[in-house]
Design a protein around this motif. Structure first.
Motif, PDB file in Angstrom:
ATOM      1  N   GLY A  64       7.507 -42.462 -61.700  1.00 49.62           N
ATOM      2  CA  GLY A  64       7.908 -43.540 -60.802  1.00 49.62           C
ATOM      3  C   GLY A  64       7.437 -44.912 -61.241  1.00 49.62           C
ATOM      4  O   GLY A  64       6.237 -45.188 -61.254  1.00 49.62           O
ATOM      5  N   PHE A  65       8.380 -45.760 -61.635  1.00 42.93           N
ATOM      6  CA  PHE A  65       8.122 -47.163 -61.942  1.00 42.93           C
ATOM      7  C   PHE A  65       8.933 -48.024 -60.983  1.00 42.93           C
ATOM      8  O   PHE A  65      10.052 -47.667 -60.606  1.00 42.93           O
ATOM      9  N   ARG A  66       8.392 -49.162 -60.632  1.00 41.77           N
ATOM     10  CA  ARG A  66       9.205 -50.184 -59.984  1.00 41.77           C
ATOM     11  C   ARG A  66       9.823 -51.005 -61.107  1.00 41.77           C
ATOM     12  O   ARG A  66       9.103 -51.579 -61.919  1.00 41.77           O
ATOM     13  N   LYS A  67      11.156 -51.057 -61.130  1.00 43.55           N
ATOM     14  CA  LYS A  67      11.868 -51.621 -62.272  1.00 43.55           C
ATOM     15  C   LYS A  67      12.589 -52.910 -61.882  1.00 43.55           C
ATOM     16  O   LYS A  67      13.336 -52.944 -60.900  1.00 43.55           O
ATOM     17  N   TYR A  68      12.404 -53.938 -62.719  1.00 43.40           N
ATOM     18  CA  TYR A  68      13.020 -55.231 -62.447  1.00 43.40           C
ATOM     19  C   TYR A  68      13.838 -55.709 -63.643  1.00 43.40           C
ATOM     20  O   TYR A  68      13.274 -56.025 -64.696  1.00 43.40           O
ATOM     21  N   PRO A  69      15.176 -55.758 -63.505  1.00 43.03           N
ATOM     22  CA  PRO A  69      16.006 -56.363 -64.561  1.00 43.03           C
ATOM     23  C   PRO A  69      15.817 -57.881 -64.567  1.00 43.03           C
ATOM     24  O   PRO A  69      15.678 -58.508 -63.514  1.00 43.03           O
ATOM     25  N   VAL A  70      15.815 -58.461 -65.761  1.00 40.73           N
ATOM     26  CA  VAL A  70      15.570 -59.898 -65.930  1.00 40.73           C
ATOM     27  C   VAL A  70      16.704 -60.510 -66.751  1.00 40.73           C
ATOM     28  O   VAL A  70      17.081 -59.966 -67.795  1.00 40.73           O
TER      29      VAL A  70
END
Length: 455
Positions: free
Chosen positions: A411-417
């Motif tokens: 489980g990762f919190r994923k943020y596209p940039v």
């Protein structure tokens, strides 16, 4: 500057939280100076102790993830002991990795976990910026890709072999990155102990580590930006995308006329002609110089690794060459590993799963990484919990699909940039230098400190 590379010894005894930053391939501590200084300004030395790892600088990153991880582990242990002598007792640990540094950080925490560190120190934040968690093996088919994957793996010494998944780690018959994501390994056990696991991934213009590998994803919906609409995270527009609803297929647009398309392409071609002319002259020269330098660096790297393993490089490697698996039962190598460079001509797996490839049962849906796991074996993309719907899976290898499953289970919190203003988003995401155009990366750092980093 020296302040970015080491700590000056004058620190309050209240700073019981150690944050370690690890740079990437060909990197040095200065590349993380913006992250370091911003982190320090936010929390101060009376609350947070920041160390930027120094022992893998520049060409030392050729020496591989294992050796790099051992160097960083020793550096952390020495720093904690030094602080203890000054009356500072570290009780919390955070790790931040940029590019290859994210993989080195994952190896490092496995070593620390195996040495009992997390029984006396609480692991808090684990964050990666543009780190190729699935390697950089191109998910394309054909002879040209086979050649590129081979050449790429040969030009960066052991680090290249590990990034292109051509190594056999410790004669296990598996790449290091596969072992690094093995659910029974010390590395996954260590990763699960961290309170917060976060990653940031460039959606376009990352020439070093493309989206699918930095986001830990089976697909890349950002290949054609004209075909999609993106949704930004409120307060961080227009850089950080909404992690729960980052993208959808584009709404119907009025078609562009033929003359407009022709004029646009002609203008683009005329603009790029000087660049093409320059490349025609420089590429043969630069390519030759690069290959010669790669040969020299590979030789030097092999000598450093030999000294390291003989204990003549400042570290007794026997302290860290521990069993990698928590349990005696190791995961077997897949009976059939997909050959992404085989006879298939498509870059993507078929949406209905009717591919002739043996790896179709390994296909995974994209996960938002917030602790959700997707275990359906048949390739589908219509899950309500899937933040990126309706995009086909890339033709990754079975090993890469297994990595995705294991890491998403953690489980990762994923943020596209989305970095708009420069075509080198890999450097801009961490504001690697004060260069004009890198300013958008400051939005990423602000979001990380506002929403994800826990003191």
């Amino acid at each position: 500057m020296e302040e970015a590379e080491r700590i000056d010894g004058t620190v309050s005894s209240k700073a019981d939280h150690l944050c370690v930053l690890v740079h990437g391939l060909w990197g040095n501590p200065q590349h993380l100076e913006y992250l370091r200084s911003t982190l320090e300004k936010r929390h101060g030395q009376d609350k947070l102790r920041i160390v930027v790892a120094t022992r893998n600088s520049n060409m030392y990153t050729y020496d591989g993830i294992e050796v790099g991880g051992e160097r960083v582990a020793r550096e952390i242990e020495e720093e904690v002991e030094r602080l203890k002598q000054e009356g500072v007792h570290i009780k919390k640990l955070s790790m931040v990795g940029y590019s290859l540094g994210g993989l080195i950080a994952r190896y490092t925490i496995g070593l620390l976990y195996s040495r009992g560190w997390f029984e006396r120190i609480d692991p808090v934040n684990f964050t990666t910026f543009a780190s190729p968690h699935l390697g950089v093996k191109a998910p394309l088919k054909g002879y040209h890709t086979t050649a590129w994957n081979y050449v790429g793996s040969m030009t960066l010494s052991i680090s290249g072999e590990q990034l292109f998944l051509t190594d056999s780690f410790r004669q296990e018959g598996r790449p290091l990155l596969s072992i690094l994501a093995d659910p029974n390994s010390i590395f996954i056990k260590a990763l699960t102990r961290f309170k917060r696991r976060t990653l940031y991934a460039n959606i376009v213009n990352d020439r070093s580590a493309p989206f699918y590998t930095t986001y830990i994803s089976a697909c890349d919906p950002f290949v054609d930006m004209e075909a999609i609409d993106v949704n930004y995270l409120s307060g961080y527009t227009p850089v950080v995308l909404d992690p729960d609803h980052p993208v959808q297929k584009a709404r119907p647009r009025e078609p562009i006329s033929f003359l407009s398309r022709l004029a646009s392409r002609t203008s683009s071609l005329m603009t790029q002609l000087p660049l093409y002319a320059l490349l025609a002259v420089m590429v043969p020269i630069g390519g030759t110089v690069f290959l010669i330098n790669s040969g020299i660096q590979n030789f030097r790297s092999s000598r450093r690794i030999k000294l390291h393993e003989e204990g003549r490089a400042g570290i007794s490697f026997h302290d860290y060459r521990i069993p990698l698996m928590i349990e005696n039962v190791k995961m077997a190598v897949e009976d059939a590993i997909e050959d992404v460079n085989g006879s298939q001509r498509m870059d993507y797996l078929l949406k209905d799963g009717n591919s002739t490839s043996e790896s179709k049962s390994k296909s995974l849906k994209m996960s938002n990484g917030h602790g959700n796991s997707h275990r359906e074996e048949k390739l589908t993309t219509n899950s309500k919990t899937d933040p990126i719907n309706g995009f086909p899976n890339l033709a990754l290898s079975a090993e890469q699909f297994e990595m995705i499953k294991a890491l998403d289970n953690v489980g990762f919190r994923k943020y596209p940039v989305w970095i708009h203003n420069i075509n080198h988003s890999h450097a801009a995401i961490v504001v690697r230098s004060p260069k004009k155009g890198y300013e958008e990366g400051k939005h990423v750092a602000k979001h990380w400190l506002d929403m994800e980093f826990e003191l």
